[in-house]
Design an enzyme around this catalytic site. Structure first.
Site, PDB file in Angstrom:
ATOM      1  N   THR A  27       0.860  -1.195   0.000  1.00  0.00           N
ATOM      2  CA  THR A  27       0.000   0.000   0.000  1.00  0.00           C
ATOM      3  C   THR A  27       0.885   1.230   0.000  1.00  0.00           C
ATOM      4  OG1 THR A  27      -1.659  -1.222   1.194  1.00  0.00           O
ATOM      5  CG2 THR A  27      -1.854   1.171   1.235  1.00  0.00           C
ATOM      6  N   PHE A  51      -6.449  -6.567  -0.760  1.00  0.00           N
ATOM      7  CA  PHE A  51      -7.626  -6.269   0.072  1.00  0.00           C
ATOM      8  C   PHE A  51      -7.869  -7.321   1.142  1.00  0.00           C
ATOM      9  CE2 PHE A  51      -8.447  -4.308  -4.111  1.00  0.00           C
ATOM     10  CZ  PHE A  51      -8.496  -2.985  -3.704  1.00  0.00           C
ATOM     11  N   GLU A  93      -6.481  -9.727   7.800  1.00  0.00           N
ATOM     12  CA  GLU A  93      -5.783 -10.680   8.665  1.00  0.00           C
ATOM     13  C   GLU A  93      -6.834 -11.574   9.304  1.00  0.00           C
ATOM     14  OE1 GLU A  93      -2.922  -8.991  11.367  1.00  0.00           O
ATOM     15  OE2 GLU A  93      -2.499  -7.412   9.933  1.00  0.00           O
ATOM     16  N   LEU A 128     -20.428  -2.972  10.338  1.00  0.00           N
ATOM     17  CA  LEU A 128     -21.256  -2.040  11.100  1.00  0.00           C
ATOM     18  C   LEU A 128     -21.302  -2.469  12.567  1.00  0.00           C
ATOM     19  CD1 LEU A 128     -24.398  -1.240   8.867  1.00  0.00           C
ATOM     20  CD2 LEU A 128     -22.592   0.327   9.586  1.00  0.00           C
ATOM     21  N   CYS A 164      -3.526  -1.248   9.434  1.00  0.00           N
ATOM     22  CA  CYS A 164      -3.926  -0.692   8.129  1.00  0.00           C
ATOM     23  C   CYS A 164      -4.757   0.577   8.206  1.00  0.00           C
ATOM     24  CB  CYS A 164      -4.677  -1.757   7.343  1.00  0.00           C
ATOM     25  SG  CYS A 164      -3.727  -3.251   7.164  1.00  0.00           S
ATOM     26  N   ARG A 223      -0.581  -4.879  16.506  1.00  0.00           N
ATOM     27  CA  ARG A 223      -0.329  -3.506  16.069  1.00  0.00           C
ATOM     28  C   ARG A 223      -1.584  -2.650  16.253  1.00  0.00           C
ATOM     29  NH1 ARG A 223       2.316  -4.696  10.346  1.00  0.00           N
ATOM     30  NH2 ARG A 223       0.931  -6.488  10.553  1.00  0.00           N
TER      31      ARG A 223
END
Ligand code: UGA
Length: 431
Positions: free
Chosen positions: A80, A118, A121, A233, A243, A310
């Site tokens: 990315t 896309f 994880e 949602l 990310c 992370r």
């Protein structure tokens, strides 16, 4: 495996049995033999929000140095990278070629493509084999190579691994073909949209909590609208991981470079920051003084099915509680070892089981919704605790079941009292 990702070990074994994978640290031979070379290096954030491109730059130069004039090659960027980095890769590959093959550079032919990733994880392999779409940003010569490369995936004509069967109804995968810049932008826009969508769910959940509505029912109610969609949602402690935060920061940085201030993306970061404070507020409402208490955290990883920590909400919550003089017990089925290793200064008391974590605790906080937590005997957990307070940061448990088990339960965006529904029988049930 250096990381935990479901089925990855099985997939690599399969590839190894079929002789289809090698791990090498010298780039030269594989780069020379390949038609397509994928760059999939880390692109971490710097403190300014700018993306650190040093790994990408080193990879691009080395690829250039390894090329010869035997064929046309596509250098595919999977990392990315900020919008415009495709051009940078091209310049650096050329620089690598110039350094290694002075005089011959005109005969070495290559193109650069953007093919953003896309996968999530925790379900990385399913997302890769059965993607919603494939995005290719490139000129026509590169596009031909990539179309051929992705043909089996697009047509879904490969043999699905037994451990991850093809989802029912899965057919041709849509391919978006576009320019380099648009492909790079699609990646950022997708992550920013998902982060904003979760942030929106959290905002509505916070209002629901105040007016006595149930955010989960509200989300089901809006998610059935095809224009909105039900996924992503789930209100909770907000998003974490490597990310969303990094990509929004990077997009904000790019926008600033062009003199544009994206108020919506700034708000997404702010809403997410505030959401992590909710746990502390809820604990203070229940226990008043936190100093000297014992709080048990269930889950440390930023999401289930990974050991990745992370930007995990659990870390920030644990850190804040420890600063406040709380003893923090924690249990995570997979991520405890990484946490011990990566955060040795975080004086968490690691436990062997959820039961051990709950022993004599003043409150239990569900931080990561691991599947096995859903099956816990809540009555047993409640009995072990000094005070049976449960803050369900991911709305994993049924509030009624938790209350019957003896817990003083609070979720995110859920009514405090079970009475709301019986008060008004006209409220529709969840579909
Ligand atoms: C995300 C995107 O979903 C992927 O499409 C993308 O490829 C990836 O980033 C990336 O850029 O590499 P990932 O961070 O692995 O994937 O995980 P997600 O499943 O997106 O979850 C991110 C965070 O959002 C987690 O902390 C999760 O708990 C939270 N989340 C997710 C919510 O709080 N509510 C939801 O409804 C969904």
């Amino acid at each position: 495996m250096p990381i935990y990702e479901p089925h990855l070990d099985q997939l690599l074994q399969l590839a190894a049995q079929r002789g289809g994978i090698d791990f090498i640290t010298d780039l030269a031979a594989p780069a020379a033999e390949s038609d397509a070379i994928f760059i999939a290096v880390g692109t971490p954030s710097m403190s300014t929000g700018e993306t650190n491109l040093c790994y990408l730059e080193a990879a691009a130069r080395s690829i250039g140095a390894a090329m010869d004039d035997s064929r046309f090659r596509v250098v595919v960027n999977k990392s990315t990278v900020p919008v415009g980095s495709g051009n940078l890769v091209e310049t650096l590959v050329r620089e690598g070629i110039r350094g290694a093959h002075p005089g011959n550079q005109k005969r070495i032919r290559f193109g650069v493509a953007s093919n953003p990733e896309f996968l999530r994880e925790g379900c990385a392999i399913a997302d890769s084999l059965y993607p919603d779409r494939i995005v290719l940003g490139a000129g026509e010569e590169c596009m031909q190579v990539l179309r051929e490369l992705y043909q089996l995936l697009v047509e879904q004509s490969f043999e699905a691994p037994v451990f991850l069967p093809r989802p029912a109804g899965m057919s041709r995968v849509p391919v978006v073909t576009t320019t380099l810049t648009s492909a790079e932008m699609i990646k950022y826009a997708a992550n920013a949209f998902l982060a904003v969508k979760i942030g929106f769910a959290n905002e509505i959940a916070n209002i629901c909590e105040r007016v006595g509505a149930d955010a989960l029912e509200v989300m089901s109610g809006i998610g059935l609208d095809g224009r909105i969609g039900a996924r992503f949602l789930n209100p909770g402690l907000g998003w974490g991981g490597s990310c969303f935060g990094k990509d929004i920061q990077s997009l904000l940085h790019t926008a600033r470079e062009y003199g544009y201030q994206s108020r919506m993306l700034e708000a997404a970061l702010e809403v997410n920051r505030a959401q992590r404070q909710l746990v502390i507020q809820k604990l203070q409402e229940k226990l008043f003084i936190l100093k000297g208490r014992t709080i048990a955290l269930l889950g440390l990883a930023f999401k289930p099915e990974t050991d990745d920590l992370r930007d995990a909400p659990a870390l920030q919550i644990a850190e804040r509680l420890l600063q406040m003089g709380v003893r923090v017990n924690a249990y995570d089925p997979i991520a405890m070892e990484s946490c011990r290793l990566i955060h040795p200064n975080l004086k968490i008391h690691y436990c062997e089981s959820p039961q051990e974590a709950a022993e004599e605790a003043d409150a239990l906080v569900l931080v990561t919704e691991w599947k096995q937590f859903a099956g816990l005997d809540l009555a047993d957990l409640a009995k072990r605790m000094c005070r049976a307070i449960l803050v369900d940061g991911r709305n994993l448990f049924d509030p009624e079941v938790a209350r019957r088990a003896g817990f003083d339960y609070s979720g995110i965006g859920r009514p405090q009292r079970a009475a709301a529904r019986t008060d008004n029988p006209a409220i529709p049930s969840t579909i």
